[in-house]
Design an enzyme around this catalytic site. Structure first.
Site, PDB file in Angstrom:
ATOM      1  N   TYR A   1       3.177  10.304 -11.654  1.00  0.00           N
ATOM      2  CA  TYR A   1       2.599   9.372 -10.682  1.00  0.00           C
ATOM      3  C   TYR A   1       1.722   8.351 -11.411  1.00  0.00           C
ATOM      4  CZ  TYR A   1      -0.683   7.561  -7.241  1.00  0.00           C
ATOM      5  OH  TYR A   1      -1.472   6.725  -6.479  1.00  0.00           O
TER       6      TYR A   1
ATOM      7  N   LYS B   1       2.170   4.092 -11.912  1.00  0.00           N
ATOM      8  CA  LYS B   1       1.151   3.083 -11.643  1.00  0.00           C
ATOM      9  C   LYS B   1       0.880   2.220 -12.870  1.00  0.00           C
ATOM     10  CE  LYS B   1       0.577   4.201  -7.385  1.00  0.00           C
ATOM     11  NZ  LYS B   1       1.137   3.300  -6.341  1.00  0.00           N
TER      12      LYS B   1
ATOM     13  N   ASN C   1       0.799  -1.225   0.000  1.00  0.00           N
ATOM     14  CA  ASN C   1       0.000   0.000   0.000  1.00  0.00           C
ATOM     15  C   ASN C   1       0.827   1.267   0.000  1.00  0.00           C
ATOM     16  OD1 ASN C   1      -2.399   1.818   0.879  1.00  0.00           O
ATOM     17  ND2 ASN C   1      -0.994   1.950   2.622  1.00  0.00           N
TER      18      ASN C   1
END
Length: 341
Positions: A213, A217, A125
């Site tokens: 960012y 991902k 996480n």
């Protein structure tokens, strides 16, 4: 199963779809039959926000041990003290883990190898949104919010795989869920030509915090999809999990105060509370089964980022895999992966 959802990919990447899902959908409850008796769970980034609430949700299922991977042990112990007051029976341990340090990742997994018989559930996480280009101190040539965070996540995943595999006393598959973000669903990678794909991100003059960012991902989802092709889901089920927009986290703590106000205002409209969004982690890592292997998930299986269905996206995924293994050769990940197959 995400591989079969190409027709949904373009729509699921739109703001309209995500707004509708955020505002008008509710995260389902975890089925009553779900339990974690005698099992060990690891959650990284576990002392605040989504990670902390995920630990709380896991503890409700009565595991034997929950490990909170945290950057600051002091802050982690303070968070663990709160949870120990609520759940006195399960063991809760706080382990140091800095996802901006390869050495820390290796030390963490070496401890897991020494101290744990087996890991049953892992939720990776830890993450942070940064607007400023930064380099790490370890001598690498990558800015921390893109390559280093991606590579550290991959390294941690590889090194934990042996502990997730079934044993004689625990035959069910391990679960590895890596937290992702819808910020990558509509993005694509630029082909760097003869240059290295990873190096193409290391350009301070082109750095865009939010855009980069999302690209980081996308790299994670490409990695997971490739990893799932060579890992048997009867041994380890690996997927990505997307909690969606969430209010009450410290994810954007590094942005300036003006942008912070704007982000908080936006999240106050569409963001889910952490207690609800964190429940998605349990759906991905406990409720969904083998059909989620290599997929993009929340409480159901959804389409991959749309670029992954294209020929160029598939070619770049292969390049990313090869470059990643080469980049992490210092940890012997290629040899360890071959041994594990």
């Amino acid at each position: 199963m995400s591989a079969q959802l190409e027709k949904q990919a373009s729509y699921e990447a739109t703001f309209a779809h995500n707004f509708r899902k955020q505002v008008f959908s509710r995260v389902p409850a975890i089925p009553a039959r779900t339990e974690l008796a005698w099992k060990t769970v690891l959650v990284t980034g576990a002392n605040v926000g989504l990670g902390f609430e995920a630990v709380r949700n896991f503890l409700r299922l009565r595991p034997k041990l929950v490990i909170m991977g945290v950057r600051s042990v002091e802050k982690g112990e303070a968070a663990a003290a709160v949870l120990r007051g609520e759940f006195p029976d399960p063991r809760i341990e706080v382990w140091e883990l800095d996802m901006e340090s390869f050495r820390s990742v290796q030390a963490f997994t070496e401890r897991a190898e020494r101290e744990l018989d087996r890991l049953h559930v892992v939720v990776l996480n830890a993450g942070l949104g940064k607007l400023k280009y930064e380099r790490v101190e370890e001598g690498g040539c990558h800015e921390v919010s893109i390559q280093v965070n991606y590579l550290a996540t991959v390294l941690l995943s590889f090194l934990l795989l042996p502990k997730l595999r079934p044993t004689a006393s625990s035959s069910e598959p391990g679960r590895l869920s890596i937290v992702n973000s819808g910020a990558c669903l509509g993005l694509s990678l630029e082909d760097p030509g003869n240059g290295r794909l990873l190096d193409s991100f290391d350009r301070p003059q082109k750095f865009d915090g939010f855009g980069q960012y999302g690209l980081s991902k996308l790299l994670v989802m490409m990695f997971v999809a490739t990893l799932a092709q060579i890992i048997d889901p009867k041994e380890v089920i690996v997927n990505c999990t997307d909690p969606g927009a969430t209010k009450g986290t410290s994810f954007f703590r590094s942005v300036n105060w003006i942008m912070g106000l704007g982000v908080r205002a936006f999240l106050s409209i569409i963001g889910r509370p952490t207690k609800d969004a964190s429940r998605i982690y349990l759906h991905s890592s406990l409720v969904l089964g083998e059909e989620s292997h290599g997929s993009w998930t929340d409480w159901i299986i959804r389409a991959w980022p749309k670029t992954m269905y294209t020929q160029q996206g598939q070619q770049l995924s292969e390049r990313l895999w090869d470059e990643t293994l080469e980049e992490l050769k210092f940890a012997g990940v290629r040899e360890k992966l071959q041994k594990a197959l």
